[in-house]
Scaffold this motif. Structure first.
Motif, mmCIF file in Angstrom:
data_model
loop_
_atom_site.group_PDB
_atom_site.id
_atom_site.type_symbol
_atom_site.label_atom_id
_atom_site.label_comp_id
_atom_site.label_asym_id
_atom_site.label_seq_id
_atom_site.Cartn_x
_atom_site.Cartn_y
_atom_site.Cartn_z
ATOM 1 N N SER A 87 0.829 -1.213 0.000
ATOM 2 C CA SER A 87 0.000 0.000 0.000
ATOM 3 C C SER A 87 0.855 1.251 0.000
ATOM 4 O O SER A 87 0.542 2.229 -0.693
ATOM 5 N N ILE A 88 1.945 1.232 0.753
ATOM 6 C CA ILE A 88 2.849 2.390 0.754
ATOM 7 C C ILE A 88 3.523 2.538 -0.608
ATOM 8 O O ILE A 88 3.628 3.645 -1.154
ATOM 9 N N SER A 89 3.968 1.431 -1.180
ATOM 10 C CA SER A 89 4.630 1.495 -2.478
ATOM 11 C C SER A 89 3.667 1.921 -3.577
ATOM 12 O O SER A 89 4.055 2.580 -4.545
ATOM 13 N N ASN A 90 2.375 1.580 -3.423
ATOM 14 C CA ASN A 90 1.391 1.947 -4.437
ATOM 15 C C ASN A 90 1.135 3.450 -4.487
ATOM 16 O O ASN A 90 0.605 3.960 -5.477
ATOM 17 N N LEU A 91 1.510 4.157 -3.427
ATOM 18 C CA LEU A 91 1.324 5.602 -3.429
ATOM 19 C C LEU A 91 2.162 6.282 -4.504
ATOM 20 O O LEU A 91 1.848 7.383 -4.929
ATOM 21 N N ARG A 92 3.246 5.613 -4.928
ATOM 22 C CA ARG A 92 4.090 6.224 -5.962
ATOM 23 C C ARG A 92 3.364 6.268 -7.295
ATOM 24 O O ARG A 92 3.774 6.989 -8.205
ATOM 25 N N ARG A 93 2.304 5.503 -7.432
ATOM 26 C CA ARG A 93 1.541 5.474 -8.680
ATOM 27 C C ARG A 93 0.338 6.407 -8.640
ATOM 28 O O ARG A 93 -0.421 6.482 -9.604
ATOM 29 N N VAL A 94 0.105 7.033 -7.511
ATOM 30 C CA VAL A 94 -1.076 7.873 -7.345
ATOM 31 C C VAL A 94 -0.666 9.336 -7.309
ATOM 32 O O VAL A 94 0.269 9.707 -6.597
ATOM 33 N N GLN A 95 -1.349 10.141 -8.086
ATOM 34 C CA GLN A 95 -1.092 11.572 -8.048
ATOM 35 C C GLN A 95 -1.617 12.155 -6.736
ATOM 36 O O GLN A 95 -2.610 11.689 -6.181
ATOM 37 N N ASN A 96 -0.912 13.177 -6.249
ATOM 38 C CA ASN A 96 -1.284 13.821 -4.990
ATOM 39 C C ASN A 96 -1.370 12.809 -3.844
ATOM 40 O O ASN A 96 -2.317 12.822 -3.045
ATOM 41 N N VAL A 193 9.722 -0.712 6.236
ATOM 42 C CA VAL A 193 10.215 -1.382 5.024
ATOM 43 C C VAL A 193 9.613 -0.727 3.780
ATOM 44 O O VAL A 193 10.312 -0.498 2.779
ATOM 45 N N GLY A 194 8.318 -0.425 3.811
ATOM 46 C CA GLY A 194 7.672 0.198 2.658
ATOM 47 C C GLY A 194 8.253 1.557 2.339
ATOM 48 O O GLY A 194 8.524 1.879 1.169
ATOM 49 N N ILE A 195 8.458 2.385 3.370
ATOM 50 C CA ILE A 195 9.041 3.713 3.151
ATOM 51 C C ILE A 195 10.470 3.598 2.654
ATOM 52 O O ILE A 195 10.894 4.330 1.738
ATOM 53 N N ALA A 196 11.243 2.661 3.231
ATOM 54 C CA ALA A 196 12.632 2.461 2.789
ATOM 55 C C ALA A 196 12.696 2.013 1.340
ATOM 56 O O ALA A 196 13.570 2.440 0.578
ATOM 57 N N ALA A 197 11.745 1.163 0.952
ATOM 58 C CA ALA A 197 11.714 0.693 -0.442
ATOM 59 C C ALA A 197 11.428 1.856 -1.394
ATOM 60 O O ALA A 197 12.003 1.927 -2.488
ATOM 61 N N LYS A 199 12.225 4.993 -0.839
ATOM 62 C CA LYS A 199 13.427 5.819 -0.868
ATOM 63 C C LYS A 199 14.535 5.179 -1.684
ATOM 64 O O LYS A 199 15.379 5.882 -2.256
ATOM 65 N N ALA A 200 14.552 3.841 -1.748
ATOM 66 C CA ALA A 200 15.616 3.141 -2.478
ATOM 67 C C ALA A 200 15.475 3.302 -3.984
ATOM 68 O O ALA A 200 16.439 3.077 -4.728
ATOM 69 N N GLY A 201 14.292 3.660 -4.447
ATOM 70 C CA GLY A 201 14.099 3.919 -5.873
ATOM 71 C C GLY A 201 14.066 2.665 -6.722
ATOM 72 O O GLY A 201 13.506 1.634 -6.339
ATOM 73 N N LYS A 202 14.726 2.743 -7.891
ATOM 74 C CA LYS A 202 14.651 1.660 -8.871
ATOM 75 C C LYS A 202 15.235 0.350 -8.360
ATOM 76 O O LYS A 202 14.795 -0.733 -8.752
ATOM 77 N N LYS A 203 16.231 0.435 -7.499
ATOM 78 C CA LYS A 203 16.847 -0.795 -6.987
ATOM 79 C C LYS A 203 15.872 -1.630 -6.160
ATOM 80 O O LYS A 203 16.078 -2.834 -5.981
ATOM 81 N N ALA A 204 14.840 -1.003 -5.649
ATOM 82 C CA ALA A 204 13.863 -1.731 -4.834
ATOM 83 C C ALA A 204 12.696 -2.257 -5.660
ATOM 84 O O ALA A 204 11.820 -2.926 -5.113
ATOM 85 N N GLU A 205 12.663 -1.960 -6.962
ATOM 86 C CA GLU A 205 11.539 -2.397 -7.785
ATOM 87 C C GLU A 205 11.329 -3.904 -7.756
ATOM 88 O O GLU A 205 10.188 -4.370 -7.653
ATOM 89 N N PRO A 206 12.391 -4.736 -7.859
ATOM 90 C CA PRO A 206 12.167 -6.198 -7.783
ATOM 91 C C PRO A 206 11.527 -6.623 -6.460
ATOM 92 O O PRO A 206 10.656 -7.496 -6.440
ATOM 93 N N PHE A 207 11.979 -6.002 -5.372
ATOM 94 C CA PHE A 207 11.405 -6.342 -4.065
ATOM 95 C C PHE A 207 9.930 -5.954 -3.998
ATOM 96 O O PHE A 207 9.095 -6.719 -3.504
ATOM 97 N N LEU A 208 9.602 -4.756 -4.479
ATOM 98 C CA LEU A 208 8.208 -4.308 -4.450
ATOM 99 C C LEU A 208 7.331 -5.177 -5.351
ATOM 100 O O LEU A 208 6.194 -5.490 -5.001
ATOM 101 N N ALA A 209 7.876 -5.579 -6.499
ATOM 102 C CA ALA A 209 7.118 -6.454 -7.399
ATOM 103 C C ALA A 209 6.858 -7.804 -6.741
ATOM 104 O O ALA A 209 5.757 -8.364 -6.843
ATOM 105 N N PHE A 210 7.882 -8.328 -6.046
ATOM 106 C CA PHE A 210 7.716 -9.605 -5.348
ATOM 107 C C PHE A 210 6.683 -9.470 -4.230
ATOM 108 O O PHE A 210 5.833 -10.353 -4.046
ATOM 109 N N THR A 211 6.740 -8.363 -3.477
ATOM 110 C CA THR A 211 5.791 -8.157 -2.375
ATOM 111 C C THR A 211 4.370 -8.077 -2.885
ATOM 112 O O THR A 211 3.443 -8.657 -2.300
#
Length: 497
Positions: A87-96, A193-197, A199-211
């Protein structure tokens, strides 16, 4: 409107007969299970069964009910962790995203304030503590909540919030150990973990996709558990009738009545007023959210109902997926109008009246503050004892008063959780409407008795993701086809030059 959005509303034709539609309806199955559970519970009690005297029928009902709750609890920790991280990572896809998060928390607080205010008024008007029957024996609460313990409990002891409790049998002196999870610590770890992911940017994309993939798997398993909810309902209701019957409600009838009046007022008066003032249909909201409310009533767990709540919020009420996947899990752990607002307000006033303690105006104000701020102490699990003891300790009231109410807590918890779940779907819907991102056409669409069919390939309908992917692919191919003549013309011109 986008083609992908249109695909969301596309369902395979419903060819079921009217009779089959009724028999396969989730709501119908739950109602039948409720009735059968009450009947079997009464049969067991008439056969001599009680909380102290077990019979084969009462043991069967208890086993069915506890087994279903065990299945739900087994998935709680992985569900909470993956849902919060996703849910935290999904915020990057939502405007505002920040504005949406702020509005969500604000509306959580607004509805909690209204609910606790209703609880205080009912406690003062009905006077349940002064009307309590005889024979009530104060007992020690099995869980005590204080602000200090609450703050300390936020600090993770380990990555999973795992704790081991050891107890000694007073007769045999044998030691038994049990493993449990501190849900608050799991929430803190998952949020970090969600906030850190993020902040990690593109390097965390595989982890977020797995989650996110793991979350989908867990939700599918939970959906299978939800499918057998009618069976669990039969066992839970039947066992409750055996253990508590109707006589224990006599001494606490005024208290139970005050709580349920408050729950009804919030669910069927406050929520409809909020919907109407925001230009949303009341009937459409209840027809969309009702499957989750029913499951919450039976399971007594907001977390256990989370997959269903998220589905109805997105698929029936039209809340965008990216926002729903953030707001609903957040609400399942902190949005508790029943457990953390109405109930502790009435219960605290009950305890004060029962012990003859006069409450000052500032103590009523503290009840409101604790309810609005301390909702996270309930952590989406069954029961509101932690929240009540937190309120009593803040007001300086005797904690022994909790023991007065434990006898009927399961009966009250059903209604409390149903209101919790309804509020957890309401707030994202209201925020989406106010921010102009609600799919109004989906919200107003007629219900056909299959609120989740488009996600269930076993029902013969097309999977939503496949629909969207197919629609997007169709759009892309069409754009390429439309562009083909222009490309040929450009090539001809280039050859001519």
């Amino acid at each position: 409107m986008s083609t992908a959005s249109s695909a969301r509303r596309t369902k395979a034709p419903d060819t079921r007969s009217p009779l089959r539609k009724v028999l396969t309806s989730f709501g119908f199955q739950i109602v039948v299970a409720l009735i059968l559970g009450v009947v079997l519970g009464l049969v067991a009690r008439n056969s001599g069964a009680s909380a102290a005297n077990h019979t084969p029928l009462s043991d069967t009902l208890a086993t069915i009910g506890t087994s279903y709750v065990t299945l739900l609890r087994a998935a709680v920790v992985p569900l909470i962790f993956t849902a919060i991280v996703a849910s935290i990572s999904n915020l990057r896809r939502v405007q505002n995203a920040a504005r949406l998060a702020g509005q969500t928390i604000l509306w959580f607080a607004i509805t909690a304030f209204i609910a606790v205010s209703i609880g205080i008024v009912l406690g003062l008007v009905i006077q349940p503590g002064s009307r309590a029957g005889t024979g009530l024996e104060p007992g020690q609460p099995y869980t005590v909540g204080t602000w200090w313990n609450f703050l300390i409990g936020l600090i993770p002891q380990n990555f999973l919030g795992l704790t081991v409790n050891t107890a000694q049998d007073p007769v045999t002196h044998a030691l038994t150990s049990g493993v449990s999870f501190n849900i608050l610590q799991v929430i803190v770890v998952a949020a970090a973990v969600g906030i850190a992911a993020l902040k990690a940017g593109k390097k965390a994309e595989p982890f977020l996709a797995f989650t996110e993939s793991l979350l989908k798997v867990i939700q599918r398993v939970l959906w299978w558990i939800i499918r057998i909810a009618p069976l669990g309902t039969l066992g839970l209701i039947g066992s409750a009738v055996v253990n508590y019957g109707w006589e224990k409600l006599t001494a606490l009838a005024w208290f139970a009545g005050a709580v349920y009046i408050g729950l009804v007022l919030v669910l069927f008066v406050v929520y409809p007023i909020i919907l109407k003032t925001n230009g949303l249909g009341i009937r459409q909201y209840f027809s969309g959210v009702w499957p989750a409310v029913q499951l919450g009533f039976v399971s007594r767990s907001s977390i256990g109902t989370l997959p269903l709540t998220e589905r109805v919020t997105e698929r029936n009420l039209g809340v965008p997926r990216g926002y729903a996947s953030f707001a609903v899990p957040l609400g399942a752990t902190t949005k508790m109008d029943g457990c953390a607002a109405i109930y502790p307000a009435i219960a605290a006033i009950f305890v004060a009246q029962f012990y003859g303690i006069h409450l000052e105006w500032w103590q009523y104000l503290m009840i409101i503050v604790v309810s609005v701020v301390g909702s996270a102490a309930t952590a989406g699990t069954t029961g509101a004892v932690v929240m009540l003891t937190l309120t009593l300790s803040t007001l300086g009231l005797p904690l022994e008063g909790v023991g007065l109410l434990l006898a009927i807590d399961p009966i009250l918890d059903m209604g409390r959780t149903a209101v919790n779940v309804a509020g957890q779907a309401l707030v994202p819907t209201i925020v989406s409407k106010r921010e102009g991102i609600l799919d109004q056409e989906l919200y107003d669409a007629p219900r056909d008795g299959q609120p989740f069919a488009e996600d269930l390939d076993e029902d013969g309908d097309v999977d939503l993701a496949s629909q969207e992917a197919h629609s997007l692919a169709t759009v892309t191919l069409q754009e390429q086809a439309d562009a083909a003549p222009e490309a040929v013309a450009e090539e001809d011109a280039a050859l001519t030059r």
